[in-house]
Design a protein around this motif. Structure first.
Motif, PDB file in Angstrom:
ATOM      1  N   ALA A   1       0.843  -1.198   0.000  1.00 19.03           N
ATOM      2  CA  ALA A   1       0.000   0.000   0.000  1.00 19.03           C
ATOM      3  C   ALA A   1       0.879   1.249   0.000  1.00 19.03           C
ATOM      4  CB  ALA A   1      -0.913   0.012   1.222  1.00 19.03           C
ATOM      5  N   PRO A   2       0.494   2.311  -0.741  1.00 20.13           N
ATOM      6  CA  PRO A   2       1.274   3.553  -0.735  1.00 20.13           C
ATOM      7  C   PRO A   2       1.382   4.107   0.680  1.00 20.13           C
ATOM      8  CG  PRO A   2      -0.394   3.587  -2.479  1.00 20.13           C
ATOM      9  CD  PRO A   2      -0.692   2.398  -1.617  1.00 20.13           C
ATOM     10  N   ILE A   3       2.484   4.762   0.962  1.00 23.61           N
ATOM     11  CA  ILE A   3       2.682   5.346   2.281  1.00 23.61           C
ATOM     12  C   ILE A   3       1.767   6.552   2.460  1.00 23.61           C
ATOM     13  CG2 ILE A   3       4.531   6.944   1.610  1.00 23.61           C
ATOM     14  CD1 ILE A   3       5.936   6.128   4.256  1.00 23.61           C
ATOM     15  N   ASP A   4       1.349   6.798   3.695  1.00 21.08           N
ATOM     16  CA  ASP A   4       0.509   7.963   3.964  1.00 21.08           C
ATOM     17  C   ASP A   4       1.316   9.011   4.726  1.00 21.08           C
ATOM     18  OD1 ASP A   4       0.764   6.820   6.462  1.00 21.08           O
ATOM     19  OD2 ASP A   4      -1.338   6.234   6.630  1.00 21.08           O
ATOM     20  N   LYS A   5       0.709  10.170   4.943  1.00 20.35           N
ATOM     21  CA  LYS A   5       1.440  11.273   5.565  1.00 20.35           C
ATOM     22  C   LYS A   5       1.934  10.938   6.971  1.00 20.35           C
ATOM     23  CE  LYS A   5       1.337  16.272   6.244  1.00 20.35           C
ATOM     24  NZ  LYS A   5       0.588  17.530   5.988  1.00 20.35           N
ATOM     25  N   PRO A   6       1.120  10.309   7.846  1.00 21.49           N
ATOM     26  CA  PRO A   6       1.658   9.940   9.169  1.00 21.49           C
ATOM     27  C   PRO A   6       2.884   9.036   9.074  1.00 21.49           C
ATOM     28  CG  PRO A   6      -0.735   9.812   9.183  1.00 21.49           C
ATOM     29  CD  PRO A   6      -0.331  10.026   7.761  1.00 21.49           C
ATOM     30  N   GLY A   7       2.874   8.124   8.099  1.00 27.52           N
ATOM     31  CA  GLY A   7       4.030   7.244   7.929  1.00 27.52           C
ATOM     32  C   GLY A   7       5.261   8.016   7.499  1.00 27.52           C
ATOM     33  N   VAL A   8       5.067   9.001   6.607  1.00 29.01           N
ATOM     34  CA  VAL A   8       6.189   9.834   6.161  1.00 29.01           C
ATOM     35  C   VAL A   8       6.743  10.642   7.322  1.00 29.01           C
ATOM     36  CG1 VAL A   8       6.872  11.761   4.682  1.00 29.01           C
ATOM     37  CG2 VAL A   8       5.378   9.967   3.778  1.00 29.01           C
TER      38      VAL A   8
ATOM     39  N   LEU B   1      19.309   5.948  13.805  1.00 28.34           N
ATOM     40  CA  LEU B   1      18.263   5.550  12.856  1.00 28.34           C
ATOM     41  C   LEU B   1      18.388   6.237  11.504  1.00 28.34           C
ATOM     42  CD1 LEU B   1      15.128   5.653  15.224  1.00 28.34           C
ATOM     43  CD2 LEU B   1      16.517   3.655  14.603  1.00 28.34           C
ATOM     44  N   GLN B   2      19.298   7.199  11.398  1.00 31.06           N
ATOM     45  CA  GLN B   2      19.350   8.045  10.214  1.00 31.06           C
ATOM     46  C   GLN B   2      19.585   7.276   8.923  1.00 31.06           C
ATOM     47  OE1 GLN B   2      22.327  10.991  11.135  1.00 31.06           O
ATOM     48  NE2 GLN B   2      20.852  12.392  12.084  1.00 31.06           N
ATOM     49  N   LEU B   3      20.625   6.466   8.871  1.00 33.30           N
ATOM     50  CA  LEU B   3      20.983   5.817   7.611  1.00 33.30           C
ATOM     51  C   LEU B   3      19.917   4.830   7.155  1.00 33.30           C
ATOM     52  CD1 LEU B   3      23.170   5.921   5.527  1.00 33.30           C
ATOM     53  CD2 LEU B   3      24.405   4.111   6.755  1.00 33.30           C
ATOM     54  N   ASP B   4      19.384   4.037   8.092  1.00 34.24           N
ATOM     55  CA  ASP B   4      18.322   3.090   7.728  1.00 34.24           C
ATOM     56  C   ASP B   4      17.072   3.822   7.256  1.00 34.24           C
ATOM     57  OD1 ASP B   4      19.864   0.879   8.256  1.00 34.24           O
ATOM     58  OD2 ASP B   4      19.122   0.601  10.309  1.00 34.24           O
ATOM     59  N   SER B   5      16.749   4.934   7.926  1.00 36.71           N
ATOM     60  CA  SER B   5      15.567   5.710   7.540  1.00 36.71           C
ATOM     61  C   SER B   5      15.757   6.326   6.161  1.00 36.71           C
ATOM     62  CB  SER B   5      15.291   6.812   8.573  1.00 36.71           C
ATOM     63  OG  SER B   5      15.005   6.250   9.835  1.00 36.71           O
ATOM     64  N   LEU B   6      16.961   6.823   5.882  1.00 33.89           N
ATOM     65  CA  LEU B   6      17.246   7.389   4.562  1.00 33.89           C
ATOM     66  C   LEU B   6      17.071   6.336   3.470  1.00 33.89           C
ATOM     67  CD1 LEU B   6      20.401   9.610   5.197  1.00 33.89           C
ATOM     68  CD2 LEU B   6      18.221  10.378   4.240  1.00 33.89           C
ATOM     69  N   ARG B   7      17.579   5.148   3.724  1.00 27.63           N
ATOM     70  CA  ARG B   7      17.472   4.092   2.717  1.00 27.63           C
ATOM     71  C   ARG B   7      16.032   3.662   2.499  1.00 27.63           C
ATOM     72  NH1 ARG B   7      22.788   1.049   5.178  1.00 27.63           N
ATOM     73  NH2 ARG B   7      24.344   2.147   3.886  1.00 27.63           N
ATOM     74  N   LEU B   8      15.252   3.636   3.569  1.00 23.44           N
ATOM     75  CA  LEU B   8      13.837   3.287   3.432  1.00 23.44           C
ATOM     76  C   LEU B   8      13.088   4.371   2.662  1.00 23.44           C
ATOM     77  CD1 LEU B   8      11.459   1.475   3.956  1.00 23.44           C
ATOM     78  CD2 LEU B   8      11.241   2.453   6.258  1.00 23.44           C
ATOM     79  N   ILE B   9      13.395   5.632   2.947  1.00 24.51           N
ATOM     80  CA  ILE B   9      12.771   6.739   2.214  1.00 24.51           C
ATOM     81  C   ILE B   9      13.120   6.642   0.729  1.00 24.51           C
ATOM     82  CG2 ILE B   9      12.838   9.246   1.878  1.00 24.51           C
ATOM     83  CD1 ILE B   9      13.185   9.512   4.929  1.00 24.51           C
ATOM     84  N   ALA B  10      14.393   6.357   0.442  1.00 24.28           N
ATOM     85  CA  ALA B  10      14.817   6.226  -0.956  1.00 24.28           C
ATOM     86  C   ALA B  10      14.051   5.105  -1.654  1.00 24.28           C
ATOM     87  CB  ALA B  10      16.324   5.964  -1.018  1.00 24.28           C
ATOM     88  N   ALA B  11      13.881   3.974  -0.969  1.00 22.10           N
ATOM     89  CA  ALA B  11      13.159   2.845  -1.564  1.00 22.10           C
ATOM     90  C   ALA B  11      11.695   3.191  -1.808  1.00 22.10           C
ATOM     91  CB  ALA B  11      13.269   1.625  -0.648  1.00 22.10           C
ATOM     92  N   LEU B  12      11.074   3.877  -0.867  1.00 19.40           N
ATOM     93  CA  LEU B  12       9.664   4.236  -1.010  1.00 19.40           C
ATOM     94  C   LEU B  12       9.456   5.239  -2.139  1.00 19.40           C
ATOM     95  CD1 LEU B  12       8.723   4.529   2.780  1.00 19.40           C
ATOM     96  CD2 LEU B  12       7.839   2.835   1.160  1.00 19.40           C
TER      97      LEU B  12
ATOM     98  N   ALA C   1      21.122  10.969   1.046  1.00 22.22           N
ATOM     99  CA  ALA C   1      20.200  12.108   1.138  1.00 22.22           C
ATOM    100  C   ALA C   1      20.124  12.870  -0.184  1.00 22.22           C
ATOM    101  CB  ALA C   1      20.635  13.041   2.266  1.00 22.22           C
ATOM    102  N   LEU C   2      21.264  13.080  -0.837  1.00 20.19           N
ATOM    103  CA  LEU C   2      21.273  13.778  -2.129  1.00 20.19           C
ATOM    104  C   LEU C   2      20.526  12.976  -3.190  1.00 20.19           C
ATOM    105  CD1 LEU C   2      24.952  15.087  -2.201  1.00 20.19           C
ATOM    106  CD2 LEU C   2      22.888  16.492  -2.156  1.00 20.19           C
ATOM    107  N   SER C   3      20.699  11.667  -3.149  1.00 24.36           N
ATOM    108  CA  SER C   3      19.991  10.812  -4.099  1.00 24.36           C
ATOM    109  C   SER C   3      18.477  10.939  -3.931  1.00 24.36           C
ATOM    110  CB  SER C   3      20.423   9.353  -3.904  1.00 24.36           C
ATOM    111  OG  SER C   3      19.670   8.486  -4.712  1.00 24.36           O
ATOM    112  N   VAL C   4      18.033  11.009  -2.679  1.00 22.83           N
ATOM    113  CA  VAL C   4      16.591  11.147  -2.422  1.00 22.83           C
ATOM    114  C   VAL C   4      16.097  12.516  -2.859  1.00 22.83           C
ATOM    115  CG1 VAL C   4      14.790  11.114  -0.674  1.00 22.83           C
ATOM    116  CG2 VAL C   4      16.698   9.518  -0.505  1.00 22.83           C
ATOM    117  N   VAL C   5      16.877  13.565  -2.578  1.00 23.00           N
ATOM    118  CA  VAL C   5      16.478  14.923  -2.986  1.00 23.00           C
ATOM    119  C   VAL C   5      16.278  14.979  -4.492  1.00 23.00           C
ATOM    120  CG1 VAL C   5      17.237  17.318  -3.162  1.00 23.00           C
ATOM    121  CG2 VAL C   5      17.530  16.085  -1.018  1.00 23.00           C
TER     122      VAL C   5
END
Length: 424
Positions: free
Chosen positions: A111-118, A130-141, A180-184
């Motif tokens: 299911a697509p992520i929602d705003k609370p999840g973001v 938690l920073q690096l794991d969170s960044l990688r999860l954000i990139a994947a999403l 982070a730059l990749s996600v931006v």
């Protein structure tokens, strides 16, 4: 009666353009009208037509086409795409039944992520462990779907990532910055949304300057991502921020041009210089950083058309000041490479090249410079411009140069005086 797949009459069978399934007939309503492939995550638009989510999101959000591909009816950008669970289950069941024929089962989409999840993920960026794991999860999403990307943008992910980049640069956390730059970049934040975040953010400029100068030999990938992000930032930055750019910033950008990190990064670096030329004493700083010589060297490598156009555009800006003209005429190949590009690249390149020669002839026309223009063929090229299918403004600049210095060139054996006498 409902026209959903559960009640619809059996559709004609359709052979999809997939080599591994050439011997299998697929029900037509399992096929996405855009990709012509079996739908993995079918969603229904407000027009009632069902598409594969990835295809219709690309159509709407990447290609910016606001009409239904089938009905041609308008689809508002903020309209919902409703998951067609019934059709997805039918497709999954069909794939399972045909597994023996080499058909892979399509997994249930996440299911697509929602705003609370973001927002929870963004909060995790504030916790060092938690920073690096969170960044990688954000990139994947973000890479998973356009729906996720839009939700990230709307939830303020760009601002959180910018603050993280600034913080990590101060702590020398280069790996965090790379993700982070990749996600931006993947977020593709609209200019109107990016502008408030970067308009006067000098800390961000300092951080990206540090990244560009960081161990240039072994971090080509992150430097490429940095210069691409920097292009968007400089375009959105305020004039006051551009005016406060430092010499080390231009040295870092020049280094990116010299190192030829990638063709895309080189063009982005040239865009950065071109936008920065409008601010304060930036032309002088760019020249002092050695960018003019590096651009000439880049042009000597015969780059593609767009790179040449950018090279000439930046050189034109730099030649509007005395230091830039001195650097150009002082370079052994400066005038020659400008002359060679006239009538060989594009009308845009012709305009910039003739402007550069005009500027040199107006302000720096020493005897040596005028003789060099003869020897390298610049005078002949300007004569050809007047005979070619060039714009009136380009012809007028060429005519002015020829008229202004015909007295010096008329007795030279390097050019037929008749050519000069035609166009005074």
């Amino acid at each position: 009666m409902s026209s959903s797949p559960m009640h619809r009459p059996v559709a004609p069978l359709f052979r999809p353009p997939v080599s591994s399934m050439d011997s299998i007939e697929v029900p037509q309503y399992y096929i996405c009208p855009i990709s012509l492939q079996i739908m993995r995550d079918p969603v229904t638009a407000i027009t009632g037509i069902t598409y594969d989510r990835e295809s219709i999101e690309r159509w709407l959000f990447l290609d910016n086409k606001m009409t239904c591909p089938v009905t041609k009816q308008p689809i508002p950008k903020d309209s919902d795409l409703t998951p067609n669970h019934s059709l997805r289950r039918l497709i999954q069941a069909w794939c399972t039944a045909n597994a023996s024929n080499g058909v892979d089962r399509i997994p249930t989409p996440r299911a697509p992520i929602d705003k609370p999840g973001v927002l929870e993920l963004l909060d995790n960026l504030l916790v060092p462990r938690l920073q690096l794991d969170s960044l990688r999860l954000i990139a994947a999403l973000v890479s998973e779907s356009e729906c996720n990307r839009c939700c990230m943008v709307q939830s303020g992910a760009a601002n959180s990532l910018i603050q993280l980049i600034i913080s990590c640069s101060k702590n020398n956390q280069i790996n965090h910055i790379e993700v982070a730059l990749s996600v931006v970049r993947s977020l593709r934040v609209p200019p109107e949304d990016l502008k408030p975040l970067v308009t006067d953010n000098h800390d961000l400029i300092e951080s990206l300057t540090w990244v560009l100068r960081h161990d240039s030999g072994s971090h080509r990938g992150i430097r490429s991502a940095t210069i691409l992000v920097l292009k968007s930032i400089i375009e959105a930055a305020s004039s006051s921020l551009r005016a406060r750019l430092k010499l080390d910033f231009f040295q870092a950008v020049t280094l990116a041009i010299r190192d030829r990190i990638s063709q895309q990064a080189t063009k982005a670096a040239l865009h950065v210089l071109l936008h920065a030329c409008s601010g304060g004493r930036n032309r002088t700083k760019i020249i002092e950083a050695g960018a003019l010589s590096e651009i000439i060297e880049l042009e000597l490598s015969f780059p593609d058309k767009r790179t040449t156009e950018l090279n000439l555009a930046v050189l034109d800006q730099l030649c509007s000041c005395a230091g830039g003209r001195a650097e150009l005429v002082g370079h052994a190949a400066g005038i020659a490479v400008i002359s060679k590009r006239i009538l060989r690249v594009s009308p845009v390149a012709d305009d910039w090249a003739v402007r550069i020669l005009s500027s040199v002839c107006k302000h720096s026309a020493t005897k040596e410079v005028l003789q060099e223009m003869l020897w390298v063929g610049a005078v002949s090229k300007l004569c050809f411009v007047l005979q070619a299918d060039c714009s009136s403004s380009v012809k007028e600049k060429a005519r002015w140069v020829l008229r202004s210095h015909s007295g010096v060139w008329k007795d030279s054996p390097c050019i037929n005086f008749q050519m000069l006498s035609w166009y005074p």
